[in-house]
Design an enzyme around this catalytic site. Sequence first.
Site, mmCIF file in Angstrom:
data_model
loop_
_atom_site.group_PDB
_atom_site.id
_atom_site.type_symbol
_atom_site.label_atom_id
_atom_site.label_comp_id
_atom_site.label_asym_id
_atom_site.label_seq_id
_atom_site.Cartn_x
_atom_site.Cartn_y
_atom_site.Cartn_z
ATOM 1 N N SER A 264 0.951 -1.194 0.008
ATOM 2 C CA SER A 264 -0.116 0.035 0.041
ATOM 3 C C SER A 264 0.912 1.112 -0.069
ATOM 4 C CB SER A 264 -0.904 0.092 1.160
ATOM 5 O OG SER A 264 -0.281 0.465 2.469
ATOM 6 N N ASP A 265 0.355 2.513 -0.319
ATOM 7 C CA ASP A 265 1.089 3.646 -0.178
ATOM 8 C C ASP A 265 0.972 4.041 1.314
ATOM 9 O OD1 ASP A 265 1.598 6.485 -2.124
ATOM 10 O OD2 ASP A 265 2.546 5.820 -0.376
ATOM 11 N N PHE A 266 1.719 4.842 1.602
ATOM 12 C CA PHE A 266 1.812 5.336 3.151
ATOM 13 C C PHE A 266 0.480 5.512 3.919
ATOM 14 C CE2 PHE A 266 5.104 6.732 6.223
ATOM 15 C CZ PHE A 266 4.280 7.183 7.289
#
Length: 717
Positions: A264-266
Amino acid sequence: MQKVQLKELLEEMTIDEKIDQLLQLSADFYSEKAEERTGPMADLAIEQANIDQAGTILGVSGAQEAIRIQKEYMAKHRLHIPAILMADIIHGFRTIFPIPLAIGSSWDESLVKQMAEISAQEAAVSGLHVTFSPMVDLVRDPRWGRVMESTGEDSYLNARLARAMVKGYQGNDLKNDFTRVASCVKHFAAYGAPIAGRDYNTVNMSERQLRGKYLTGYQEAINAGAKLVMTSFNTVDGMPATGNKWLINKLLRKEFGFSGVVISDFGSVKELVAHGVAENEKEAAQLALSAGVDIEMMTSCYAHALKELISEEKITEANLNEAVWRVLVLKNDLGLFEHPYRGADVAQEKMLVLSEEHRQKARETAQKTIVLLKNQEKVLPLSKEETIAILGPGTTSQDILGSWSWQGQKKEAISLHTGAKQYTNNLLYANEIYDYFEPTQKAFDEAIELAKKADKVVLALGETDWMSGEAASRSDIRLPQSQRILFDEIRKVANKVVVTLYNGRPLDLSVLDSADAIVEAWFPGTEGGQALADILWGAVNPSGRLSMSFPASVGQVPIYYDVDSTGRPYEVSPQEKYVSKYLDESVYAKYPFGFGLSYSSVEYNGLKLDKQTLEVGEVLQVTVTLNNLSEKATRETVQLYIRDVVGEVVRPIKELKAFHQVEIAAGKSKEVQFEIDESMLRYIHRDQTSRSDEGLFECLVGPNSRDLLQKEFYLNK
Ligand code: GLC
């Protein structure tokens, strides 16, 4: 480790150990200073056990620190599984190269590959295993701050450069070649198309446009072997990418055949709640894992909820095992089980990082990304005999690394002023530092006085690094007001004015219409000021070609070259009232995609096709002759565009399909050849499949997307 051993390892893991393999925590959780851990720990409401077992770590830097963390981590881990150390090495590790939007303007795959190789060498010797690069988001809106991170507005160019970066990062033997790192392509998908150019905003487009324009770069990076894919913050057809089963499980994994790790992104797993598609973190965890997201970056929905979801049979342990298996395979592909420290080497690090050789490559790269936008009456190149005043905020600025330069140190960057002294002492420059936004009256007055005394003024203007990048969208894409005023006042008193620009996006440069020359240097990296001076004083003939259109004003945005035709095309009858145009602005970009000047003058003529009709399975030979009419050797990027005149759906008025870079000696001519085959004519039809239609096509060849020679041909099927 053999696959069978890996399977045994997976079977030996407890459910808690499996769930923590999917957790990514930042380096501060492993800091030697306990106080640096407690804050973030509380934020994520996790225990020490989660930290001790988290499968991957974000943002560790330095061989010594990487070795320390890995050693302690493995000692604590019951099964001694190594962690993967990941970070953002976007355009260089410590030796910073030009930003990717500049890299895109080089159109040079081998140069881009070398940049990636050097970035990987420096990162690997400093203990890292994975880079979150290339970012291949197609961009068409310069208000969006992250255009600086993309290689631009064309899917074909992006795809070719994405391939080069992945190959440069990973090499051919990631398991044994510890000078390389694994590549994570991002942000899947279409993050570069937020409505209104506002970061993290909604993305809304048809599946056909997504497939036809926006997915090409990711696909090419995956075909080149990228080991990871990062999901994007945005929605795709109303569903956030990080919880989007269609996007990940169907399109990425089944259709593209991607079997690697999805991260996932942050925080984007937990953000499914804010998006309004999950009631709580537990639902977010269920959505993301079911969609196919393996690693949760820096939130703890998986850590808190997966065990319960399995006991409630809302997800299966098989789902969990699949994700953990992909992480273990990645660790094995990196050789971490046998070599947990991989390339980390304190002594080697001192020699390799920011070496003279790397600096020289960064300088050469920057030279090839700089774009000469205007050069009236050949005011450039400058000569040693001329008295030059270098004025404005960019003169001594070392803020030239861009916003994703993480380990890069501004104090190690070469400013324009320093670079200029390699060429001349005949320089006038102010004693006062000129602020980007609020210069002192003294600095302003001094600049005006010096401008009067100089033969030519080099006025160094631009953005600071925080004005582009993540969470840095701008609604007004002009230069800061104080710089616009400075230009106007200097224009009044100076003999000749050459403007140089440091910036992370295409800008509205209309204020500079009366400049004699304009040089686009982007954020050129550690050797950027030297490379800019190399161009200004003619040691290097500029060859950069814009990777993204520069609008005449922000009112035109989004603006890009490969627009679809319309029912009332402006080009056909520009005098007409009822055609697609503005009352108060041109319909054309100020400087179009692919545009750039050099100190030479090259004529394109004699466009020839070896046949009028192309049959499937055949090749159509295209030939064009270039004449270098000047006394300077030059490097030309010859661009070939194609227009599909009639399609099942509306087709772009042109699309880049090939390009060649050629060196042409002074006064010489060169014949350049291209081949067109049926596969280059395919596009996404209404049924979402890619195929070509027989019929009339235009072949367009030239130095940019506007000034093109044209010939017609037919495809027969
Ligand atoms: C950021 C960015 C992403 C980056 C990640 C880790 O929010 O969106 O590009 O790789 O977090 O730093």
